[in-house]
Design a protein around this motif. Structure first.
Motif, PDB file in Angstrom:
ATOM      1  N   GLU A 168       0.800  -1.211   0.000  1.00  0.00           N
ATOM      2  CA  GLU A 168       0.000   0.000   0.000  1.00  0.00           C
ATOM      3  C   GLU A 168       0.839   1.270   0.000  1.00  0.00           C
ATOM      4  O   GLU A 168       0.284   2.368  -0.084  1.00  0.00           O
TER       5      GLU A 168
ATOM      6  N   TRP B 245       3.179   4.257  -1.387  1.00  0.00           N
ATOM      7  CA  TRP B 245       3.249   4.948  -2.670  1.00  0.00           C
ATOM      8  C   TRP B 245       4.482   4.485  -3.434  1.00  0.00           C
ATOM      9  O   TRP B 245       5.552   4.247  -2.850  1.00  0.00           O
ATOM     10  N   ALA B 246       4.356   4.327  -4.745  1.00  0.00           N
ATOM     11  CA  ALA B 246       5.474   3.846  -5.555  1.00  0.00           C
ATOM     12  C   ALA B 246       6.674   4.789  -5.487  1.00  0.00           C
ATOM     13  O   ALA B 246       7.827   4.350  -5.516  1.00  0.00           O
TER      14      ALA B 246
ATOM     15  N   THR C 229       4.738  -3.655  -6.134  1.00  0.00           N
ATOM     16  CA  THR C 229       4.273  -2.442  -6.819  1.00  0.00           C
ATOM     17  C   THR C 229       3.682  -2.811  -8.161  1.00  0.00           C
ATOM     18  O   THR C 229       4.296  -3.570  -8.929  1.00  0.00           O
ATOM     19  N   ASN C 230       2.521  -2.260  -8.440  1.00  0.00           N
ATOM     20  CA  ASN C 230       1.923  -2.444  -9.756  1.00  0.00           C
ATOM     21  C   ASN C 230       2.662  -1.578 -10.771  1.00  0.00           C
ATOM     22  O   ASN C 230       3.064  -0.450 -10.473  1.00  0.00           O
TER      23      ASN C 230
ATOM     24  N   SER D 184       1.599  -0.010 -13.267  1.00  0.00           N
ATOM     25  CA  SER D 184       0.880   1.217 -13.624  1.00  0.00           C
ATOM     26  C   SER D 184       1.113   2.346 -12.625  1.00  0.00           C
ATOM     27  O   SER D 184       0.812   3.502 -12.926  1.00  0.00           O
ATOM     28  N   GLU D 185       1.660   2.056 -11.436  1.00  0.00           N
ATOM     29  CA  GLU D 185       1.891   3.083 -10.423  1.00  0.00           C
ATOM     30  C   GLU D 185       3.268   3.727 -10.530  1.00  0.00           C
ATOM     31  O   GLU D 185       3.507   4.765  -9.911  1.00  0.00           O
TER      32      GLU D 185
ATOM     33  N   ALA E 181       4.386   7.991 -10.374  1.00  0.00           N
ATOM     34  CA  ALA E 181       5.304   8.358  -9.294  1.00  0.00           C
ATOM     35  C   ALA E 181       6.539   9.062  -9.841  1.00  0.00           C
ATOM     36  O   ALA E 181       7.015  10.062  -9.270  1.00  0.00           O
TER      37      ALA E 181
ATOM     38  N   HIS F 183      -2.102   9.665 -12.185  1.00  0.00           N
ATOM     39  CA  HIS F 183      -2.588   8.716 -11.176  1.00  0.00           C
ATOM     40  C   HIS F 183      -2.846   9.495  -9.897  1.00  0.00           C
ATOM     41  O   HIS F 183      -2.022  10.323  -9.489  1.00  0.00           O
TER      42      HIS F 183
ATOM     43  N   ALA G 216      -2.696   8.663  -6.784  1.00  0.00           N
ATOM     44  CA  ALA G 216      -2.004   8.234  -5.564  1.00  0.00           C
ATOM     45  C   ALA G 216      -0.973   9.274  -5.132  1.00  0.00           C
ATOM     46  O   ALA G 216      -0.264   9.854  -5.947  1.00  0.00           O
TER      47      ALA G 216
END
Length: 271
Positions: A25, A27-28, A135-136, A138-139, A143, A243, A245
């Motif tokens: 969870e 952040w990337a 980490t996905n 897409s994130e 970032a 994104h 996030a």
């Protein structure tokens, strides 16, 4: 009864481990900053103290992220042989520490240098693997776009670079699977009988390598065309680096922990 050989665990990159945890969870950008700080620490202080501290962080992160042992790839035999061979080549270079056996003095400086270099590479690969497993894909690009936002003052196209990075990360697993299919299909195909100069044993493998490269380039171009059509249908590359996030309290705690460990190692080495 003959023992069945355990299957070799392949290297799986850019695919997060299923499940959720505190590390998943985060952040990337926090993970990327942590990897950057750890890399800088090992660059300026590649000592056993720094290696041990970073290894402890990697183990703690793997425990918090619930990474199973099956996710760790099997070390190939050729890599172990390469490390052992490299250690033997520098075994006679001498240097402290010395080991006295009767009237013979052996210096282990070269062996320890190879061992330290191997350990640094192992912990850096471990930190990169933690980012990959938690980490996905897409994130990562959003970032990078947020972290590189101050560079826009100098006219650097940060969003375009982030979109390029995202496309490269998305294409790597896809092309890896495509190449595995091509190699499997090549093994199933019966060997071709070539006549003339191309049929010689010395040139046969070159012709097969050219055929494989041609097929791989064709598959990569086809995949690139399909991905371009999909990006156009979804609104262009601007959507890739966008994104919602952002970092939170857990991200601050994680960065403070990494900074605290790095500061403690630097103070220990300097003082």
């Amino acid at each position: 009864m003959a023992k069945t050989r355990a299957p070799r665990r392949p290297v799986v990159l850019l695919r997060p481990v299923p499940g959720t945890s505190t590390i998943h969870e985060l952040w990337a950008g926090t993970k990327l900053l942590a990897v950057f700080l750890i890399s800088a620490l090992l660059t300026f202080f590649p000592t056993w103290t720094a290696i041990g501290a970073v290894a402890a962080l990697v183990v703690l992160t793997a425990w918090l992220a619930h990474i199973p042992r099956g996710a760790v790839p099997t070390i190939p035999i050729w890599m172990v042989a390469l490390v052992i061979g490299g250690s033997l080549t520098v075994f006679f270079s001498g240097g402290p520490p010395f080991w006295h056996i009767g009237g013979l003095t052996i210096g282990f400086h070269g062996v320890l240098a190879v061992a330290r270099t191997t350990a640094v590479a192992a912990v850096l690969l471990g930190t990169g693997a933690m980012v990959s497993w938690t980490t996905n894909v897409s994130e990562i690009a959003p970032a990078v776009a947020v972290l590189g936002r101050p560079l826009k003052v100098f006219g650097i196209p940060v969003d375009e670079r982030a979109a390029t990075l995202a496309l490269a990360l998305r294409s790597f697993p896809m092309l890896s699977d495509e190449f595995r299919v091509l190699i499997a299909a090549r093994r199933l195909r019966p060997p071709q009988v070539r006549e003339g100069r191309r049929g010689r044993r010395g040139l046969r493998w070159i012709a097969e390598a050219v055929d494989m490269l041609t097929a791989a380039i064709t598959a990569a171009l086809r995949r690139a065309s399909e991905m371009g059509d999909a990006i156009t249908a979804r609104g262009g590359t601007g959507q890739i680096s966008a994104h919602p996030a952002r970092p939170g309290l857990n991200d601050a705690i994680a960065l403070l922990l990494v900074i605290a460990v790095g500061t403690a190692v630097v103070l220990f080495e300097v003082l």
